[in-house]
Scaffold this active site. Structure first.
Site, PDB file in Angstrom:
ATOM      1  N   GLN A 197      43.974  43.565  32.310  1.00  0.00           N
ATOM      2  CA  GLN A 197      44.188  43.480  33.859  1.00  0.00           C
ATOM      3  C   GLN A 197      44.733  42.168  34.153  1.00  0.00           C
ATOM      4  O   GLN A 197      44.914  41.946  35.257  1.00  0.00           O
ATOM      5  CB  GLN A 197      42.782  43.444  34.473  1.00  0.00           C
ATOM      6  N   PHE A 248      37.848  48.621  35.071  1.00  0.00           N
ATOM      7  CA  PHE A 248      36.920  48.333  35.881  1.00  0.00           C
ATOM      8  C   PHE A 248      36.296  46.904  36.050  1.00  0.00           C
ATOM      9  O   PHE A 248      35.139  46.542  36.183  1.00  0.00           O
ATOM     10  CB  PHE A 248      35.591  49.325  35.280  1.00  0.00           C
ATOM     11  N   THR A 268      37.904  35.848  46.659  1.00  0.00           N
ATOM     12  CA  THR A 268      37.284  34.719  47.281  1.00  0.00           C
ATOM     13  C   THR A 268      37.937  33.242  46.927  1.00  0.00           C
ATOM     14  O   THR A 268      37.819  32.545  47.694  1.00  0.00           O
ATOM     15  CB  THR A 268      35.866  34.853  47.205  1.00  0.00           C
ATOM     16  N   GLU A 272      39.428  42.256  32.725  1.00  0.00           N
ATOM     17  CA  GLU A 272      39.916  41.185  33.529  1.00  0.00           C
ATOM     18  C   GLU A 272      39.985  39.834  32.706  1.00  0.00           C
ATOM     19  O   GLU A 272      41.198  39.259  32.503  1.00  0.00           O
ATOM     20  CB  GLU A 272      39.219  40.865  34.753  1.00  0.00           C
ATOM     21  N   GLU A 303      36.985  49.086  44.918  1.00  0.00           N
ATOM     22  CA  GLU A 303      35.369  48.626  44.637  1.00  0.00           C
ATOM     23  C   GLU A 303      34.465  49.401  45.868  1.00  0.00           C
ATOM     24  O   GLU A 303      33.345  49.774  45.501  1.00  0.00           O
ATOM     25  CB  GLU A 303      35.376  47.132  44.675  1.00  0.00           C
ATOM     26  N   ARG A 344      30.165  36.231  45.277  1.00  0.00           N
ATOM     27  CA  ARG A 344      30.126  37.287  45.875  1.00  0.00           C
ATOM     28  C   ARG A 344      28.855  38.323  46.364  1.00  0.00           C
ATOM     29  O   ARG A 344      28.896  38.888  47.459  1.00  0.00           O
ATOM     30  CB  ARG A 344      31.251  38.341  45.226  1.00  0.00           C
ATOM     31  N   ALA A 357      39.594  42.760  42.131  1.00  0.00           N
ATOM     32  CA  ALA A 357      38.975  42.502  43.669  1.00  0.00           C
ATOM     33  C   ALA A 357      39.687  43.615  44.476  1.00  0.00           C
ATOM     34  O   ALA A 357      40.016  43.314  45.891  1.00  0.00           O
ATOM     35  CB  ALA A 357      39.451  41.009  44.064  1.00  0.00           C
TER      36      ALA A 357
END
Lengths: 759, 478
Positions: free
Chosen positions: A190, A221, A433, A225, A706, A303, A502
């Protein structure tokens, strides 16, 4: 609406990494990993393995030309264990052989020894020993100390949520090919730039010598990442050392053992309410099980704090998060990225308060929903707030009172089967974020025959981002959709990418594509005006591949216009960089405006528990979800439904179990169970919230990846309500997943232990 | 390893001859040798279905297709058969109706699981005499989609069934002909029977099994537990020697060939008359593609303490005919298990026949299984119970339990206790005590020993409440 990817998938013609014809002379790699969770004085003996059939080489930490370091936020993770090991599944060596089988056999012959050290698997134990990866993270709003004195009811408790295996159907994989002085990596990641950056560090090469290309992912998912990187780096290391292409595809069981999962959390909560059900104060401490290395744990933890009050306005909040180092594989991003863990705790707190106050849980929920302009604990205020509109829209399509009375009727006439329901509102912030990451770019080429090729930083992993980008270009250019193609994601075409994560892939890359296309269109309209001798460019329009002048169709078609543009030496390519405006966040004060916008919605979940056997069914999910103005309703709906089921899975069937030695017991699909087609509820009805607009998304759309996941939390409380109907006087723990074992043992916890000697 | 013959089969529309290792799995042959990349590798243990293909053979001149996990099927078993992969269902210039429905309903996201779902679905359409959405969805019990969570796939299923049942079968036409006409299958499929007849096939005599470590029938567990050993060292594959019929009547018993698959077992009219609810029970055993390959003998000799079929067969008082070359002997299944994975069978013996006695008196049969997930999961505890009544009195009862002992367990003392007793809450309480004395569960990934003890009690109560729904249990059992 067309979906090119789907049409290839159903014919079995989509190419995943493992399907690409491999270059001549490709070797195959297999990873040898630690069977011990914690140890020092690592000794590796590869001598026997090296003699085995087909083996070309075995690489360990000492063969790394650059740094043996794959960490991103904190540099605390080795590619290969060098001196010690920190979790079962930590890579120690990579074996390269002529076939995958031979590499695997040889791997089993490597002798690995360590001096064992104590193993920690519990985050609270880690916290008590000060094993924290980063200092505690704190969010404050109002003054809880003062507020407790003003509350009529105060309850406290513990809530625990478990890990979750990503179970992308395509396991982690990479194919590396030596190039002149560098390496090209086809990766199932990702985050192509993370692969490029880390590989550069490991190989001690500048980034421009490393090309990373991604076709598509068989599911990500979040699991690809940060954690797609080591396999790519290992393949690249072997390829550059051996001057041969090297392919590395993890076996399912190895993948499950070596990679991190959703972070398990144990949390303490304290909630204070006024007599009328208004929540006045909330305190929460999150103990995040980060695993053995940092990975993405700190932003995941953040988060949890960002979403610790979910869809509710609470004037006094004090939240703290501990990022606890344990001897498990480093846990990582997973759809929701800590948000679900945070929301589960507030929902548990509300459930407990409702029990104490003897009112329905949804009454407290509804009373406390966010209103326009309410402040979140991180300082941002709600804008275009859709909590109440979505809740009310849901109540309009399904009467909560009727659901409640139907369930009561059912429960009073059934001895063993009990039903329960739960409402679950969601409010999820969209943007990384980490403000820096909210940038993307697009490169749009129009070829001389009029066909269009688009490259962006977005990775297609089933979420339909390619189709959304195609739709964006289609709407700007107004040309037939099959003239537009999305290229692979490649670091030489689009540099310095943020991961596709995200939920922001379509927003960021769609916006970049939009502006690139608008720029090209401007040029083409100017040219068309000249060709048509129209002085006012605004009167030139594209409509489905034809140019209109003052509303009238002309002879000038798209393809002809492109030919003319090329003849007149007008650039038919455009690169555009996009950065989300307005957002900022100060990590020191934990205040700012971190999100471009929020996604809202409400779901109602009903469940039936067989209290004789401890098994259950999810009967229905009804939701009203805020999609904005959807760019591709079929894609968005499928995303929402898939997200909900994954969330339900996390709360119910899916249990990641490690033993006290840090060994994963649920390391295969035979022991780790995700929802199957027969577990899917009889009714899943997700309606589009009307009149929701969003200027931050392409064509007023909203991010989808998400947010729907968190509706699944409702399944836990629906099952719990059903259990309470069977045992009205019993208290049940807030411990997810609520597996059939937990259901049965909770329902019969007061039954005398069934021991043969006692009978 | 003995020299194997060339394998000849038809893959989609091509006849293929190969000298490849017959012990390798079909999945690797399709992807590696044939470059048919639509068949995906997801787990290599038959738990995800991404590698599902259809395997067809001629039975009495008619093609019989079954969905199969190609990751668990040795290539040697493909000899003489027709294999259909996703590529073999493609029409030249359009999507077939199954494919179109998956696209329209958002039934595919990342696409990795998609070919497997489509193959299972196609297999269902080929076999269903009167297709229904409910059964179509059930036929997808061996496939996992992680992206869609399945609701869109259910919608696609409904759409397809609606379409293929819209024009009821024109009389006399086979399912296959109809599906070719409806463009669900490409035209070449009609020509397969003739082509298959032309293939060379081995003669099918049951070879001597001496010196072979493993006898492979369905391979659905051997290729999970010992995948690499099986490919490297091979085993004696016997499924090609299977003779029809696999289930027959003899005297006062039903005889099943050891090679009877679970699917054949549950579809047999003889078995359905013996165990009226077998269809309901069998749905809990593995998945459709697993049941299409897994055999009774395999389940029995595997000796897994948690085998579903064994639990049922023990309650039914099955006996086994074991054959070693020309010698054979018969043994009761209840005497077959000696300890954890230890059975009363020599290395050279194979389970030739399973004998199920017919009941002398009317009886009730129930099977219970509790697992983390209802379908395609291994039980935490399973149990079967057979009971015969004379009024309110139990003439005899046989209770079994899986997952609570080192072997599949016939609860001899509990069964003996129940015999001759009146049905009452007190009798049930006493039986529960006996069960707790007979079982000895351990803690593992399928649950703690305490949970399994509790479950053993609950599934027994479930039997009782299934047989006697109006019986009120004593308070301590609630």
């Amino acid at each position: 609406m067309k979906n090119f990817d789907s049409e290839k998938h159903v014919r079995g013609e989509s190419l995943f990494l493992d399907d690409i014809p491999i270059p001549e002379g490709t070797l195959h790699a297999h990873v040898c990993y630690s069977k011990i969770a914690h140890g020092t004085n690592l000794r590796i003996d590869t001598s026997e393995a090296l003699k085995m059939n087909g083996v070309h080489a075995i690489f360990t930490a000492k063969d790394i030309p650059g740094e043996n370091q794959i960490g991103n936020i904190v540099l605390d993770e080795e590619l290969f264990g060098a001196h010690g090991v920190h979790f079962v599944g930590q890579p120690i060596a990579v074996v390269v052989a002529d076939t995958p089988f031979n590499a695997r056999y040889a791997s089993e012959a490597i002798i690995v020894e360590v001096d064992k050290l104590p193993v920690i698997t519990d985050p609270r134990v880690a916290q008590s020993k000060n094993e924290l990866i980063v200092p505690p993270i704190k969010f404050l709003l109002g003054n809880t100390e003062q507020a407790w004195k003003e509350c009529d009811v105060i309850v406290s408790g513990v809530a625990e949520s478990g890990g979750q295996e990503h179970l992308y159907l395509e396991t982690q994989c990479a194919l590396a090919m030596p190039t002149e002085g560098g390496v090209k990596i086809i990766s199932s990641t990702q985050s192509p730039t993370a692969v490029q950056r880390v590989t550069a560090r490991v190989l001690d090469m500048p980034m421009h010598k490393i090309e990373v290309d991604v076709i598509r992912l068989g599911g990500g998912f979040g699991g690809k990442e940060d954690q797609a990187t080591p396999w790519a780096a290992m393949a690249a290391l072997a390829a550059t050392k051996l001057h041969r292409p090297v392919k590395l595809v993890l076996h399912r069981q190895d993948d499950m053992r070596m990679t991190g999962k959703r972070h398990p959390y144990s949390s303490d909560f304290k909630i204070g309410l006024k007599k009328d059900g208004m929540i006045h104060a909330y305190e929460v401490s999150f103990y995040q099980n980060a695993g053995a290395a940092c990975d993405l744990s700190p932003p995941v933890l953040s988060r949890s704090l960002f979403h610790c009050t979910n869809s509710y306005f609470i004037p006094n909040v004090s939240a703290v998060g501990y990022c606890c180092r344990t001897n498990l594989p480093p846990n990582t991003a997973f759809r929701g990225f800590g948000g679900p863990q945070g929301m589960f705790v507030i929902e548990s707190a509300i459930a407990k308060a409702a029990e104490v106050m003897k009112i329905d849980r949804h009454v407290i929920q509804k009373k406390n929903l966010l209103n326009e302009g309410d402040e979140f604990p991180y300082g941002q205020k709600t804008e275009q707030c859709q909590t109440r509109t979505s809740w009310n829209a849901l109540e309009k399509k399904i009467s909560v009172d009727k659901v409640r009375s139907d369930i009561e009727k059912f429960n009073s006439s059934n001895q063993w089967k009990k039903k329960g329901f739960a409402l679950m509102p969601i409010c999820f912030g969209i943007s990384f974020t980490n403000t820096m990451m909210n940038q993307a770019s697009a490169l749009v080429h129009i070829y001389t025959d009029g066909s269009v090729g688009i490259s962006t930083a977005a990775i297609e992993m089933g979420q339909g981002v390619n189709m959304k980008i195609v739709r964006t270009a289609e709407r700007v250019f107004s040309i037939p959709i099959d003239w537009i193609r999305i290229e692979t994601t490649n670091t030489t075409r689009i540099a310095n990418t943020s991961p596709t994560a995200a939920s922001s892939g379509a927003d960021l890359n769609g916006k970049a594509t939009y502006f690139a296309c608008v720029e090209l269109l401007k040029r083409l309209k100017k040219l068309a005006a000249e060709e048509l001798k129209q002085e006012d460019e605004a009167k030139i329009e594209m409509r489905n591949g034809v140019i209109f002048n003052s509303g009238k169709e002309t002879e000038l078609a798209w393809k002809k216009l492109i030919t003319v543009a090329h003849q007149k030496r007008i650039s038919l390519s455009e690169h555009h960089h996009y950065a989300t405006p307005k957002i900022h966040f100060d990590v020191k004060t934990s205040k700012g405006h971190p999100f471009a916008y929020h996604v809202f919605g409400t779901a109602l979940i009903q469940a039936t528990v067989d209290c004789l056997r401890g098994i259950y069914e999810i009967d229905s999910v009804d939701a009203v979800h805020d999609f904005g103005m959807s760019l591709h309703p079929a894609v968005d709906l499928s995303q929402a439904e898939g997200g909900i089921m994954q969330g339900i899975g996390w709360m119910t069937l899916e249990e990641v179990v490690y033993n006290s030695e840090g060994k994963l017991l649920t390391d295969a699909l035979s022991t780790y169970k995700v929802p199957d087609i027969q577990f899917a509820p009889k009714r899943v009805r997700v309606d589009f919230l009307e009149n929701s607009e969003n200027t931050f998304g392409p064509f007023n759309s909203k991010a989808i990846g998400e947010p729907p996941f968190m509706y699944g939390i409702g399944a836990f409380f629906a099952i719990r309500e059903a259990m309470k109907a069977f045992r009205p006087d019993q208290e049940f723990q807030f411990k997810a997943p609520v597996t059939s074992e937990r259901v049965l043992t909770s329902l019969y916890s007061k039954v005398a232990a069934l021991e043969p000697s006692l009978q | 390893m003995e020299k194997e013959q060339t394998i000849q089969c038809i893959i989609n529309d091509r006849t293929v001859s190969t000298d490849a290792n017959p012990n390798m799995v079909v999945l690797d042959f399709l992807r590696g040798d044939q470059r048919l990349m639509g068949t995906k590798e997801g787990c290599r243990e038959g738990d995800c279905g991404a590698c599902t293909i259809l395997v067809g053979e001629l039975n009495n001149g008619v093609m019989d297709y079954k969905s199969v996990n190609s990751c668990l099927m040795p290539l040697g078993d493909a000899d003489g058969k027709h294999l259909i992969t996703i590529e073999g269902t493609n029409l030249h210039d359009q999507l077939n109706p199954i494919q179109q429905a998956f696209v329209d309903e958002g039934g595919t996201q990342c696409g990795f699981c998609t070919p497997g779902f489509l193959m299972s679905f196609t297999g269902y359409c080929m076999n269903a005499q009167s297709p229904s959405v409910e059964n179509a969805v059930r036929s997808l019990d061996g496939n996992i989609c992680r992206c869609t969570g399945h609701p869109p796939i259910k919608k696609a299923a409904a759409k397809i069934i609606e379409r293929i049942t819209a024009h009821p079968s024109t009389n006399g036409k086979s399912n296959l002909q109809r599906l070719v006409e409806q463009k669900v299958l490409p035209p070449y499929v009609s020509t397969i029977p003739e082509q298959l007849k032309a293939l060379h096939r081995s003669d099918g005599t049951l070879a001597d099994v001496k010196e072979q470590t493993h006898i492979v029938s369905g391979g659905t567990d051997l290729y999970v537990q010992r995948a690499f050993t099986m490919v490297r060292e091979g085993g004696k594959r016997i499924s090609q020697q299977k003779k029809q019929p696999v289930i027959w009547e003899e005297g006062n018993a039903i005889h099943c060939s050891g090679m009877t698959t679970v699917e054949e077992f549950q579809r047999s009219d003889l078995i359905r008359s013996l165990i009226p609810k077998i269809e309901v029970f069998a749905a809990l055993f593995g998945s459709t593609p697993i049941r299409n390959r897994a055999t009774l003998a395999g389940n029995i000799v595997n000796a897994s303490p948690i085998g579903d079929m064994t639990s049922l067969l023990l309650a039914l008082d099955a006996s086994l005919v074991l054959r070693d070359g020309t010698q054979s002997r018969t043994i009761s299944l209840r005497n077959f298990y000696k300890g954890y994975k230890q059975i009363d069978k020599t290395k050279n013996e194979i389970v030739e026949t399973i004998i199920l006695p017919k009941p002398k008196h009317p009886r009730l049969i129930n099977f219970e299984k509790v697992s983390r997930r209802r379908y395609l999961d291994i039980a935490s505890v399973n149990s079967a119970m057979v009971i015969s009544l004379d009024g309110n009195k139990i003439m005899y009862a046989h209770v079994t339990a899986g997952g609570v002992f080192a072997t599949p367990l016939y609860l001899a003392r509990t069964s003996e206790y129940l015999t001759g007793k009146e049905i009452s809450s007190d009798t049930i309480s006493q039986a529960v005590s006996f069960i707790q004395q007979e079982i000895k569960p351990i803690s593992d990934a399928r649950g703690s020993s305490d949970y399994k003890r509790l479950l053993a009690r609950q599934v027994f109560l479930a039997h009782i409440l299934t047989f006697f729904p109006d019986l009120s249990l004593s308070k301590e059992l609630m």
